[in-house]
Enzyme design. Structure first.
Site, PDB file in Angstrom:
ATOM      1  N   CYS A   2       0.742  -1.272  -0.085  1.00 19.93           N
ATOM      2  CA  CYS A   2      -0.308  -0.035  -0.094  1.00 19.93           C
ATOM      3  C   CYS A   2       0.980   1.344  -0.087  1.00 19.93           C
ATOM      4  CB  CYS A   2      -0.761  -0.020   1.415  1.00 19.93           C
ATOM      5  SG  CYS A   2      -1.802  -1.328   1.629  1.00 19.93           S
ATOM      6  N   CYS A 225      13.323  -3.377   4.229  1.00 18.48           N
ATOM      7  CA  CYS A 225      12.898  -4.450   3.043  1.00 18.48           C
ATOM      8  C   CYS A 225      13.884  -4.206   1.719  1.00 18.48           C
ATOM      9  CB  CYS A 225      11.578  -4.175   2.568  1.00 18.48           C
ATOM     10  SG  CYS A 225      11.003  -5.003   1.204  1.00 18.48           S
ATOM     11  N   CYS A 372       6.838 -13.503   1.139  1.00 17.05           N
ATOM     12  CA  CYS A 372       6.997 -12.554   1.837  1.00 17.05           C
ATOM     13  C   CYS A 372       5.773 -12.477   2.972  1.00 17.05           C
ATOM     14  CB  CYS A 372       6.835 -11.183   1.110  1.00 17.05           C
ATOM     15  SG  CYS A 372       6.925  -9.680   2.234  1.00 17.05           S
TER      16      CYS A 372
END
Ligand code: SF4
Length: 433
Positions: A2, A225, A372
């Site tokens: 998002c 990440c 993930c």
């Protein structure tokens, strides 16, 4: 995945809020939403579809001096709740690994749920606090996983980032206004300059343009990440001090050094392979050229919600440039290989049909071997072709003349971080959180 945006200023911020979400569209194309505070009440509006297509002409009555907005791949946000502290709206990005345990516990306390979304759980946990900051802190201590969130209540915005810093979050300022976003690419055309990244575990508040840190939840290590720099983020963004564009060039340079090949041209799988290909071309001194063009009106295939839609988007998005292909040998750079079907059924077929002499592929990250758990994509192990095939088998399966992937060590070096400070679960199948 998002996109989150929040802004607070002295004047009406509605246009900033709308454009902030628009510039984060690449992080989610299924739903979008805005919520504002106008000095009196909190308003909310959400749509299915793209920000620009759905909100243009539908923002009347949403004016305010503070607001939060969201783009999403899977659910409608912001969410609005009334609590003992008053009304609030909240947007979230991430994934709660221990969602089921928390939901069972909350049900035992008498809570009911209307959805299977993480945002509902997060909102209900926050609402249990003695204040919004206390609620966010209690939520942060309860959940396991990754999150970045913004919360709008009367006259205040609260923002928080998980203690491992999986998901990016950055603060920008402009004369008399402060914004928080998933990525800094949303700041530039709105006139915001980067103030700093939200710190791992930080809970902060924005009032007017003032930023106050209320709390830092400590963690033993970080897990930025890696895939944000490799693929997810916009190339114009800077995440935790590292430009996405520079990171991608570094990855391309590493590929050229470790896996040189004699070819006529370096090309990209556009758009996310472009930075990697430019890095490869600069280091190898082989000219870069457009062998494929990504059609402007196609979407990102990786971020489509179903496999069927991902396949369809992958198939229609790349247009070959015949004049650049015939009788030439090509090294084509891509960010990653998920199932290998796009390369096998689309890219290689189009190159061979147009008379390519040789096709070598260079991939910016190591072979993807594990899903993930932290909110980027929901792939199962069996969908990841590298989980069961070696690089040599993959080369044969796709129909390439050569194939190589960056090593994990080169990935860490390209991102300028020790491997124990970044999340590498996609490639190692080891989950530290
Ligand atoms: Fe990012 Fe991969 Fe870790 Fe998910 S598993 S947070 S995509 S590096």
């Amino acid at each position: 995945m998002c996109g989150i945006f929040a802004v607070s200023g002295k004047e009406n911020i509605l246009e900033d809020l709308f454009l902030g979400a628009f510039y984060l569209q690449h992080r989610g194309q299924q739903y979008c939403g805005l919520s504002t505070w106008d000095g009196d009440s909190i308003k909310i509006r959400t749509h299915r579809g793209l920000v620009r297509a759905t909100f243009t002409g539908d923002m009347a009555g949403m004016e305010g001096t503070m607001g939060i907005s969201h783009t999403s791949l899977k659910d409608r946000q912001p969410l609005k709740l009334d609590s003992k502290m008053g009304e609030f709206t909240i947007c979230f990005e991430g994934n709660l690994i221990n969602r089921n345990e928390i939901v069972s516990e909350l049900k035992k306390q008498g809570h009911s749920f209307y959805s299977d979304s993480d945002i509902e759980v997060v909102a209900k946990l926050v609402a249990q606090g003695d204040s919004f900051v206390d609620g966010v802190e209690k939520m942060a201590k309860k959940v396991r996983g990754a999150y970045a969130l913004v919360l709008l209540t009367k006259g205040r915005i609260i923002a928080a980032r998980d203690k491992y810093a999986f998901r990016p979050m950055i603060i920008g300022q402009r004369d008399g206004a402060t914004a928080i976003a998933s990525e800094s690419c949303s700041f530039v055309n709105l006139g915001f300059t980067i103030l700093r990244d939200v710190k791992p575990g930080e809970i902060l508040e924005i009032k007017g343009s003032e930023v106050t840190t209320h709390k830092i939840i400590p963690a033993e290590f970080t897990q930025y990440c890696s895939f944000e720099w490799v693929y997810t983020a916009n190339v114009a963004s800077t995440i935790d001090g590292l430009s996405v564009d520079i990171a991608r060039r570094n990855l391309g340079v590493a590929l050229a050094r470790r896996y040189p090949v004699k070819v006529d041209v370096v090309a990209a799988v556009p758009n996310s392979g472009i930075g990697h290909a430019i890095g490869y071309a600069q280091e190898s001194k082989i000219p870069y050229d457009n062998v494929f063009i990504k059609y402007d009106y196609a979407s990102r295939s990786y971020t489509q919600p179903t496999q069927e839609e991902r396949d369809r988007e992958a198939k229609i998005k790349l247009i070959p440039v015949p004049a650049k292909i015939k009788d030439r040998s090509v090294v084509i750079c891509d960010d990653s290989i998920v199932r290998g079907t796009q390369m096998k059924n689309d890219l290689v077929v189009k190159l061979r049909k147009n008379g390519v002499r040789e096709i070598h592929a260079r991939v910016a990250c190591p072979p993807l071997k594990a899903p993930c758990l932290y909110g980027v994509a929901t792939r199962s192990k069996k969908e990841l072709v590298a989980h069961e095939k070696s690089v040599e088998q993959l080369k044969e399966y796709i129909g390439l003349d050569g194939l190589a992937f960056n090593t994990l060590e080169d990935l860490g070096q390209a991102l300028g971080r020790p491997l124990d400070q970044i999340c590498t679960s996609c490639w190692t199948d080891v989950y530290r959180v």
